[in-house]
Design an enzyme around this catalytic site. Structure first.
Site, mmCIF file in Angstrom:
data_model
loop_
_atom_site.group_PDB
_atom_site.id
_atom_site.type_symbol
_atom_site.label_atom_id
_atom_site.label_comp_id
_atom_site.label_asym_id
_atom_site.label_seq_id
_atom_site.Cartn_x
_atom_site.Cartn_y
_atom_site.Cartn_z
ATOM 1 N N ASP A 101 -5.255 -8.178 -7.416
ATOM 2 C CA ASP A 101 -6.116 -7.368 -6.519
ATOM 3 C C ASP A 101 -6.721 -8.195 -5.406
ATOM 4 O O ASP A 101 -6.339 -9.351 -5.285
ATOM 5 C CB ASP A 101 -7.358 -6.577 -7.362
ATOM 6 C CG ASP A 101 -8.378 -7.435 -7.604
ATOM 7 O OD1 ASP A 101 -8.096 -8.860 -7.886
ATOM 8 O OD2 ASP A 101 -9.294 -7.187 -8.458
ATOM 9 N N LYS A 129 0.457 -2.862 -8.782
ATOM 10 C CA LYS A 129 -0.949 -3.409 -9.415
ATOM 11 C C LYS A 129 -1.461 -2.459 -10.612
ATOM 12 O O LYS A 129 -1.787 -3.170 -11.572
ATOM 13 C CB LYS A 129 -2.112 -3.294 -8.270
ATOM 14 C CG LYS A 129 -3.345 -3.943 -8.597
ATOM 15 C CD LYS A 129 -4.421 -4.048 -7.677
ATOM 16 C CE LYS A 129 -4.933 -2.628 -7.309
ATOM 17 N NZ LYS A 129 -6.094 -2.323 -6.499
#
Ligand code: SF4
Length: 161
Positions: free
Chosen positions: A91, A72
């Site tokens: 996310d 991420k």
């Protein structure tokens, strides 16, 4: 919110690499999990100095092995700092929105990312993540989505209008 003071204290990887853990902790305390984050930040800065001449590397594999950096974070850095669309940042908002919009049935970020990538032109991978996150913060809020105000309500299989 913490970054202006943080970067004022540690304007370069070399300075952060030499930081005391307690000083870093006090600057990022409000973000939660601040002890682990402080440890990762210092470790990440040391790795940048030792392995990359103090520069942030521009590829996924090199980023992923830095302390505290997962896929991420690597996607955020590549897409936003360098304009490299290597993947889609997933996310908590992107997880929720992708599932509500029935763009995926998966539950883990990496599998959700794999489902989203073929649906969005590669040039827009960094952008789509921002759009979903913004929509998730402003309109499709967890547990109280504002479906009556939502511009994609007509397209959304989860709309409650
Ligand atoms: S219609 Fe409702 S559930 Fe669907 S994206 Fe919009 S706010 Fe979220």
């Amino acid at each position: 919110m913490v970054t202006p003071a943080f970067f004022a204290c540690f304007p370069s990887p070399r300075m952060l690499a030499a930081a005391h853990q307690a000083d870093v902790e006090s600057l990022i305390r409000s973000t939660g999990f601040f002890r682990n984050k402080a440890k990762s930040l210092i470790g990440m800065a040391r790795a940048l100095v030792e392995r990359h001449g103090g520069e942030v590397p521009r590829d996924m594999a090199a980023l992923r092995v830095l302390p505290g950096v997962g896929r991420k974070t690597a996607n955020v850095v590549l897409g936003n700092a360098f304009g490299i669309n290597e993947g889609i940042t997933v996310d908590t908002h992107v997880v929720r929105l992708a599932r509500l919009l029935k763009l995926t049935r998966q539950t883990t970020p990496e599998k959700i990312e794999r489902d989203l990538m073929p649906l969005v032109p590669r040039d827009d991978w960094a952008l789509v993540s921002h759009l979903l996150i913004w929509h998730g913060r402003r309109v499709c809020i967890a547990r109280r989505p504002k479906c009556g105000e939502c511009v994609v309500a007509k397209l959304c299989p989860s709309a409650k209008v």
